[in-house]
Design an enzyme around this catalytic site. Structure first.
Site, PDB file in Angstrom:
ATOM      1  N   LYS A  54      33.734 -24.311 -11.479  1.00  0.00           N
ATOM      2  CA  LYS A  54      33.868 -25.097 -10.244  1.00  0.00           C
ATOM      3  C   LYS A  54      34.552 -26.431 -10.563  1.00  0.00           C
ATOM      4  O   LYS A  54      35.462 -26.874  -9.846  1.00  0.00           O
ATOM      5  CB  LYS A  54      32.494 -25.331  -9.606  1.00  0.00           C
ATOM      6  CG  LYS A  54      31.967 -24.069  -8.921  1.00  0.00           C
ATOM      7  CD  LYS A  54      30.490 -24.100  -8.613  1.00  0.00           C
ATOM      8  CE  LYS A  54      30.043 -22.708  -8.158  1.00  0.00           C
ATOM      9  NZ  LYS A  54      28.607 -22.522  -8.080  1.00  0.00           N
ATOM     10  N   GLN A  98      23.341 -26.071  -8.414  1.00  0.00           N
ATOM     11  CA  GLN A  98      23.465 -24.703  -8.923  1.00  0.00           C
ATOM     12  C   GLN A  98      22.103 -24.010  -8.924  1.00  0.00           C
ATOM     13  O   GLN A  98      21.140 -24.524  -9.480  1.00  0.00           O
ATOM     14  CB  GLN A  98      24.067 -24.742 -10.341  1.00  0.00           C
ATOM     15  CG  GLN A  98      24.380 -23.373 -10.920  1.00  0.00           C
ATOM     16  CD  GLN A  98      25.456 -22.625 -10.145  1.00  0.00           C
ATOM     17  OE1 GLN A  98      26.485 -23.193  -9.786  1.00  0.00           O
ATOM     18  NE2 GLN A  98      25.217 -21.352  -9.858  1.00  0.00           N
ATOM     19  N   ASP A 121      27.619 -25.660   0.361  1.00  0.00           N
ATOM     20  CA  ASP A 121      27.154 -24.297   0.096  1.00  0.00           C
ATOM     21  C   ASP A 121      26.741 -23.603   1.394  1.00  0.00           C
ATOM     22  O   ASP A 121      26.607 -22.384   1.436  1.00  0.00           O
ATOM     23  CB  ASP A 121      25.920 -24.350  -0.830  1.00  0.00           C
ATOM     24  CG  ASP A 121      26.230 -23.844  -2.225  1.00  0.00           C
ATOM     25  OD1 ASP A 121      27.232 -23.126  -2.375  1.00  0.00           O
ATOM     26  OD2 ASP A 121      25.463 -24.174  -3.143  1.00  0.00           O
TER      27      ASP A 121
END
Ligand code: NAP
Length: 295
Positions: A54, A98, A121
């Site tokens: 990422k 994460q 997200d």
């Protein structure tokens, strides 16, 4: 019939170029640089790889990125304090924590702490609810990637019978919800299967589009699909190691057998996986534009 292979790698590359162009224009015309903060708690090797890629993608596209690596022993209060700080930081448009988190940290508390405007997200209940009512702000990255794969491979979604196998909050439920909406690139008739479904094959066999996200290697076999189906295989299963010590991956679909019946199918790796990261970048750019009053 041998299926068309829907290459997530190629489609993701195309979208990356579009995003890169958009970021360059944002900088040039508005002096806006999107910013993403990633938070990794602990040293899970797979999570480290995900966060690393990422970060690399941000650098390649011109997104400012900030990486926060915290030790496994970090307590929930310390993590929430960091999120609070990033919520207030104007350089940061997206916050990505994460998952999975260590067991002593409550995942829901963490998701709820992220400002919904920076929830790139798409997991915050506010954003989940907005999808539900057909007014999405941020689509979650993997389901959004799946929708793009379908659209960009010219798959007819409108009116299609879509069967989703798996009902997780990050894949199954949101993709079902997205494709159900009365919108372009959606408007499908959607069925969701899970471990409580009595006869999964009776559903998968009538699907025009099959979306498989259960986390069981090669669980969907050729006798479970109809001729001409379009198959999106979300599963990523590690089934061994190469001599060089690299993971051998396979999906939830028996690719070799199903591709002989399908009209189109995504491979694993190189299908849904590459799409997830570009959609995260797209959400980060959108957040920067919203913050700058440009949308
Ligand atoms: P998850 O949270 O473990 O959910 C799995 C779902 O599959 C559950 O709803 C479960 O049903 C259902 N299921 C499991 N075994 C089943 C069976 N035998 N019959 C029917 N339903 C079954 O998984 P997830 O997070 O959605 O991930 C699914 C797969 O996608 C994993 O391999 C994951 O690594 C992969 N993934 C890939 C990406 C990517 O970017 N490529 C992103 C996310 C996930 P119940 O609800 O009844 O337990």
């Amino acid at each position: 019939m041998t299926a068309q292979i829907i290459s997530g790698k190629d489609i993701a590359k195309q979208i990356r170029e579009e995003i890169k162009q958009e970021i360059a224009e944002l900088k040039e015309k508005h002096n806006v640089v999107p910013g993403l903060a990633t938070i990794l708690v602990g040293d899970d090797p797979a999570s480290q790889v995900y966060v690393g890629s990422k970060e690399k993608t941000c650098q390649a596209l011109g997104i400012y990125s900030e990486r926060h690596d915290l030790p496994e022993s970090t307590d929930e209060a310390a993590l929430l304090a960091l999120i609070d700080r990033l919520n207030e930081d104007n350089k940061i448009n997206g916050i990505l924590v994460q998952l999975p988190l260590p067991k002593h940290i409550n995942e829901n508390n963490v998701i709820m702490a992220i400002d919904p405007k920076k929830d790139v997200d798409g997991f915050h209940p506010v954003n989940v609810g907005k999808i539900m009512i057909g007014e999405p702000e941020y689509l979650p990255c993997t389901p959004h990637g799946i929708q793009e794969l379908l659209i960009r491979s010219d798959t007819k979604i409108d009116g299609a019978d879509v069967v989703v196998v798996g009902r997780s909050n990050i894949v199954g439920k949101p993709i079902a919800n997205i494709l159900l909406q009365k919108k372009e690139g959606a408007n499908a008739t959607v069925t969701i299967c899970h471990t409580g479904t009595r006869d999964i094959a009776s559903h998968t066999k009538r699907a025009d589009i099959l979306i498989i996200a259960l986390g069981r290697p090669k669980a969907i076999t050729a006798d479970m699909v109809k001729d001409g189906v379009v198959v999106i295989d979300v599963g990523v299963n590690r089934i061994g190691k190469t001599e060089e010590g690299k993971d051998i991956l396979c999906g939830d679909v028996d690719f070799e057998a199903v591709k002989e019946k399908a009209k189109a199918i995504t491979p694993v790796p190189g299908g849904v996986g590459p799409m997830t990261i570009v959609m995260l970048m797209e959400n980060t750019v959108k957040s920067a534009k919203l913050a700058a009053g440009l949308v």
